[in-house]
Design a protein around this motif. Structure first.
Motif, PDB file in Angstrom:
ATOM      1  N   SER A 146       0.832  -1.337   0.065  1.00 16.10           N
ATOM      2  CA  SER A 146       0.061   0.109   0.189  1.00 16.10           C
ATOM      3  C   SER A 146       0.848   1.340  -0.021  1.00 16.10           C
ATOM      4  CB  SER A 146      -1.021   0.001   1.191  1.00 16.10           C
ATOM      5  OG  SER A 146      -1.851   1.035   1.188  1.00 16.10           O
ATOM      6  N   LYS A 147       2.039   1.178   0.838  1.00 15.90           N
ATOM      7  CA  LYS A 147       2.838   2.351   0.822  1.00 15.90           C
ATOM      8  C   LYS A 147       3.425   2.635  -0.499  1.00 15.90           C
ATOM      9  CE  LYS A 147       3.938   2.572   5.715  1.00 15.90           C
ATOM     10  NZ  LYS A 147       4.961   2.678   6.612  1.00 15.90           N
ATOM     11  N   THR A 148       3.770   1.474  -1.463  1.00 18.07           N
ATOM     12  CA  THR A 148       4.270   1.850  -2.692  1.00 18.07           C
ATOM     13  C   THR A 148       3.340   2.508  -3.435  1.00 18.07           C
ATOM     14  OG1 THR A 148       3.648  -0.406  -3.569  1.00 18.07           O
ATOM     15  CG2 THR A 148       5.913  -0.092  -2.282  1.00 18.07           C
ATOM     16  N   LYS A 149       2.029   2.719  -3.158  1.00 21.33           N
ATOM     17  CA  LYS A 149       1.052   3.144  -4.294  1.00 21.33           C
ATOM     18  C   LYS A 149       0.563   4.601  -3.517  1.00 21.33           C
ATOM     19  CE  LYS A 149      -0.496  -1.414  -5.831  1.00 21.33           C
ATOM     20  NZ  LYS A 149      -1.771  -2.045  -6.039  1.00 21.33           N
ATOM     21  N   ALA A 150       0.550   4.924  -2.477  1.00 20.38           N
ATOM     22  CA  ALA A 150       0.330   6.196  -1.967  1.00 20.38           C
ATOM     23  C   ALA A 150       1.175   7.302  -2.352  1.00 20.38           C
ATOM     24  CB  ALA A 150       0.289   6.016  -0.294  1.00 20.38           C
ATOM     25  N   LYS A 151       0.537   8.354  -2.667  1.00 17.55           N
ATOM     26  CA  LYS A 151       1.068   9.563  -3.292  1.00 17.55           C
ATOM     27  C   LYS A 151       2.352   9.987  -2.117  1.00 17.55           C
ATOM     28  CE  LYS A 151       0.262  14.092  -5.130  1.00 17.55           C
ATOM     29  NZ  LYS A 151      -0.561  15.180  -5.245  1.00 17.55           N
ATOM     30  N   TRP A 152       2.182   9.753  -0.880  1.00 15.10           N
ATOM     31  CA  TRP A 152       2.875  10.612  -0.128  1.00 15.10           C
ATOM     32  C   TRP A 152       4.131   9.662   0.357  1.00 15.10           C
ATOM     33  CZ3 TRP A 152       3.913   7.819   4.293  1.00 15.10           C
ATOM     34  CH2 TRP A 152       2.923   6.763   4.816  1.00 15.10           C
ATOM     35  N   SER A 153       4.154   8.242  -0.367  1.00 16.61           N
ATOM     36  CA  SER A 153       5.269   7.344   0.262  1.00 16.61           C
ATOM     37  C   SER A 153       5.833   6.559  -0.906  1.00 16.61           C
ATOM     38  CB  SER A 153       4.496   6.423   1.101  1.00 16.61           C
ATOM     39  OG  SER A 153       3.541   5.703   0.684  1.00 16.61           O
ATOM     40  N   PRO A 157      11.825   2.900  -1.809  1.00 16.28           N
ATOM     41  CA  PRO A 157      12.019   1.520  -2.223  1.00 16.28           C
ATOM     42  C   PRO A 157      11.094   0.704  -1.267  1.00 16.28           C
ATOM     43  CG  PRO A 157      14.007   2.454  -1.166  1.00 16.28           C
ATOM     44  CD  PRO A 157      13.085   3.609  -1.253  1.00 16.28           C
ATOM     45  N   TYR A 158      10.389  -0.461  -1.446  1.00 15.81           N
ATOM     46  CA  TYR A 158       9.624  -1.345  -0.836  1.00 15.81           C
ATOM     47  C   TYR A 158      10.322  -1.730   0.520  1.00 15.81           C
ATOM     48  CZ  TYR A 158      12.033  -5.407  -2.291  1.00 15.81           C
ATOM     49  OH  TYR A 158      13.015  -6.495  -2.678  1.00 15.81           O
ATOM     50  N   TRP A 159      11.672  -1.905   0.365  1.00 17.80           N
ATOM     51  CA  TRP A 159      12.436  -2.430   1.631  1.00 17.80           C
ATOM     52  C   TRP A 159      12.653  -1.381   2.561  1.00 17.80           C
ATOM     53  CZ3 TRP A 159      16.842   0.273   2.395  1.00 17.80           C
ATOM     54  CH2 TRP A 159      17.106   1.033   0.951  1.00 17.80           C
ATOM     55  N   LEU A 160      12.650  -0.235   2.137  1.00 19.65           N
ATOM     56  CA  LEU A 160      12.709   0.804   3.246  1.00 19.65           C
ATOM     57  C   LEU A 160      11.543   1.028   3.987  1.00 19.65           C
ATOM     58  CD1 LEU A 160      14.266   3.096   4.555  1.00 19.65           C
ATOM     59  CD2 LEU A 160      13.863   4.645   2.649  1.00 19.65           C
ATOM     60  N   HIS A 161      10.307   0.784   3.231  1.00 17.14           N
ATOM     61  CA  HIS A 161       9.049   0.979   4.008  1.00 17.14           C
ATOM     62  C   HIS A 161       9.056  -0.248   5.070  1.00 17.14           C
ATOM     63  CE1 HIS A 161       7.339   4.154   1.611  1.00 17.14           C
ATOM     64  NE2 HIS A 161       7.342   3.338   0.746  1.00 17.14           N
ATOM     65  N   ALA A 162       9.493  -1.452   4.547  1.00 10.85           N
ATOM     66  CA  ALA A 162       9.481  -2.728   5.280  1.00 10.85           C
ATOM     67  C   ALA A 162      10.427  -2.091   6.713  1.00 10.85           C
ATOM     68  CB  ALA A 162      10.010  -3.824   4.758  1.00 10.85           C
ATOM     69  N   MET A 163      11.521  -1.931   6.478  1.00 12.25           N
ATOM     70  CA  MET A 163      12.333  -1.494   7.643  1.00 12.25           C
ATOM     71  C   MET A 163      11.608  -0.374   8.695  1.00 12.25           C
ATOM     72  SD  MET A 163      16.371  -1.248   6.260  1.00 12.25           S
ATOM     73  CE  MET A 163      16.801  -2.847   5.508  1.00 12.25           C
ATOM     74  N   ILE A 164      11.035   0.615   8.043  1.00  8.56           N
ATOM     75  CA  ILE A 164      10.411   1.621   8.853  1.00  8.56           C
ATOM     76  C   ILE A 164       9.479   1.163   9.666  1.00  8.56           C
ATOM     77  CG2 ILE A 164       9.245   3.867   8.723  1.00  8.56           C
ATOM     78  CD1 ILE A 164      10.658   4.564   6.258  1.00  8.56           C
ATOM     79  N   ARG A 256      10.862 -13.076  -4.430  1.00  9.01           N
ATOM     80  CA  ARG A 256      12.177 -12.342  -3.803  1.00  9.01           C
ATOM     81  C   ARG A 256      11.777 -11.180  -2.752  1.00  9.01           C
ATOM     82  NH1 ARG A 256      17.530 -11.803  -5.547  1.00  9.01           N
ATOM     83  NH2 ARG A 256      18.807 -10.098  -4.633  1.00  9.01           N
ATOM     84  N   GLN A 257      10.898 -10.281  -3.369  1.00  7.92           N
ATOM     85  CA  GLN A 257      10.222  -9.191  -2.763  1.00  7.92           C
ATOM     86  C   GLN A 257       9.724  -9.729  -1.191  1.00  7.92           C
ATOM     87  OE1 GLN A 257       8.016  -7.466  -5.885  1.00  7.92           O
ATOM     88  NE2 GLN A 257       9.203  -5.613  -5.572  1.00  7.92           N
ATOM     89  N   ILE A 258       8.873 -10.627  -1.446  1.00  8.12           N
ATOM     90  CA  ILE A 258       7.960 -11.288  -0.460  1.00  8.12           C
ATOM     91  C   ILE A 258       9.234 -11.937   0.685  1.00  8.12           C
ATOM     92  CG2 ILE A 258       6.390 -13.210   0.337  1.00  8.12           C
ATOM     93  CD1 ILE A 258       5.526 -13.065  -2.424  1.00  8.12           C
ATOM     94  N   ARG A 259       9.962 -12.573   0.185  1.00 13.83           N
ATOM     95  CA  ARG A 259      11.109 -13.111   1.266  1.00 13.83           C
ATOM     96  C   ARG A 259      11.704 -11.938   2.119  1.00 13.83           C
ATOM     97  NH1 ARG A 259      12.186 -16.765   4.865  1.00 13.83           N
ATOM     98  NH2 ARG A 259      14.302 -17.159   5.005  1.00 13.83           N
ATOM     99  N   LEU A 260      11.991 -11.076   1.264  1.00  9.25           N
ATOM    100  CA  LEU A 260      12.808 -10.031   2.019  1.00  9.25           C
ATOM    101  C   LEU A 260      11.992  -9.123   2.902  1.00  9.25           C
ATOM    102  CD1 LEU A 260      15.362  -7.346   0.291  1.00  9.25           C
ATOM    103  CD2 LEU A 260      13.537  -6.588   1.821  1.00  9.25           C
ATOM    104  N   ILE A 261      10.808  -8.828   2.586  1.00 15.70           N
ATOM    105  CA  ILE A 261       9.832  -8.219   3.361  1.00 15.70           C
ATOM    106  C   ILE A 261       9.582  -8.955   4.813  1.00 15.70           C
ATOM    107  CG2 ILE A 261       7.435  -7.382   3.648  1.00 15.70           C
ATOM    108  CD1 ILE A 261       7.393  -6.746   0.633  1.00 15.70           C
ATOM    109  N   GLU A 262       9.439 -10.305   4.758  1.00 13.68           N
ATOM    110  CA  GLU A 262       9.199 -11.191   5.565  1.00 13.68           C
ATOM    111  C   GLU A 262      10.621 -11.228   6.267  1.00 13.68           C
ATOM    112  OE1 GLU A 262       5.831 -14.279   3.749  1.00 13.68           O
ATOM    113  OE2 GLU A 262       7.834 -15.058   4.189  1.00 13.68           O
TER     114      GLU A 262
END
Length: 314
Positions: A146-153, A157-164, A256-262
């Motif tokens: 969802s954050k990769t699609k919202a205008k403000w976020s 990169p997706y991995w940074l959203h996961a870390m935050i 790959r993305q799923i594994r990294l987020i998890e």
């Protein structure tokens, strides 16, 4: 210490805080502020608050008049009694704003929603006598999507959203371990979608009111809270309840993305009972080194995030 019933809605961004806010605002005995970030920007940050207070009421009045989101309150800043007293006390200004909203709906329960207040729970318990804090959690994989699609976020990169998100949840867990069930209630976004009546009944009991069916008819309530600038990422809030708005990550992310987020979200996945993707281990040998590296980076990111927030609240 401020008395009265204040309900805070917190959570990692894109976890369903706006939806829950609209549902509570539709209750006859609750009123919600629009999201202005007042608590986070002017109350929770102790150093900033004290620095503003030293400059006096006139300076703070100017700050509020030039803060575009404060306009969402639809309050005449010039008429705020607490900005005409001898010594500026920003907590008293905040209390007056809450009181104004209570009077608009003739109620004693006011809701303040800001996802980022998840970082400042200790400030809530220090300032308020008995705050009611509702922490809504959502599958971290859907949060990241969802954050990769919202205008403000969308620019991150997706991995940074996961870390935050993981840093916020880890910090929140440390800050809430000593809170009782009288002060803190955690609800699951997916459960709210699946059975809104049951979850809202549970939330109403926590707050101290009776469930009302009007909470299920929240669209008009949402329209009053969502600004034009927020419509791009909050449009779902003003429409019908999207009961199937979950597990979208499994269709839009690569393995790959799923594994990294998890991997990054290991604590929140386990703590909030989200099941790892069964196919996520496919091709793990090729990902082993980068995943270990990202785990180390995430660990230090959590530490730095915690230090940053603690510094603000000192």
């Amino acid at each position: 210490m401020i008395t009265g019933k204040v309900v805070y809605i917190v959570g990692v961004g894109r976890s369903g805080t706006s939806l829950l806010q609209s549902m509570l605002n539709a209750h006859s005995k609750m009123v919600s502020l629009p999201e202005t970030q007042f608590f986070r920007k002017y109350v929770a940050n102790r150093k900033k608050r004290e620095a503003i207070e030293r400059k006096g009421a006139a300076g703070f009045k100017s700050i509020l008049l030039n803060d575009p989101v404060i306009a969402r309150l639809k309050i005449d800043i010039e008429d705020l009694r607490t900005l005409h007293s001898g010594n500026l006390d920003i907590i008293e200004v905040y209390q007056e704003i809450l009181s104004i909203f209570k009077s608009r709906k003739n109620t004693e329960i006011v809701v303040d929603k800001d996802p980022r207040n998840i970082d400042f729970i200790p400030c809530m318990t220090a300032i308020f006598e008995t705050p009611k804090i509702i922490h809504i959690v959502r599958d971290p994989r859907d949060v990241v999507l969802s954050k990769t699609k919202a205008k403000w976020s969308a620019g991150r990169p997706y991995w940074l959203h996961a870390m935050i998100g993981e840093a916020q949840l880890n910090f929140c867990h440390k800050n809430t371990r000593n809170l009782t069930t009288d002060n803190l209630l955690r609800v699951c976004y997916e459960e709210l979608l699946a059975d809104p009546s049951e979850i809202l009944t549970k939330i109403s009991s926590f707050i101290g009111v009776q469930f009302e069916s009007s909470m299920l008819d929240f669209q008009d309530s949402a329209k009053a809270l969502v600004s034009k600038e927020e419509l791009q990422w909050k449009s779902e809030t003003i429409g019908p309840l999207l009961r199937n708005n979950s597990n979208k990550w499994s269709k839009e992310f690569t393995s790959r993305q799923i594994r990294l987020i998890e991997k990054v979200s290991k604590f929140s996945m386990k703590h909030f009972n989200y099941v790892p993707w069964q196919d996520a281990n496919k091709g793990i040998d090729k990902l082993w080194q980068p995943l270990n590296f990202i785990k180390v980076v995430s660990y230090f990111f959590n530490l730095l995030y915690e230090l940053k927030v603690k510094k603000q609240c000192r």
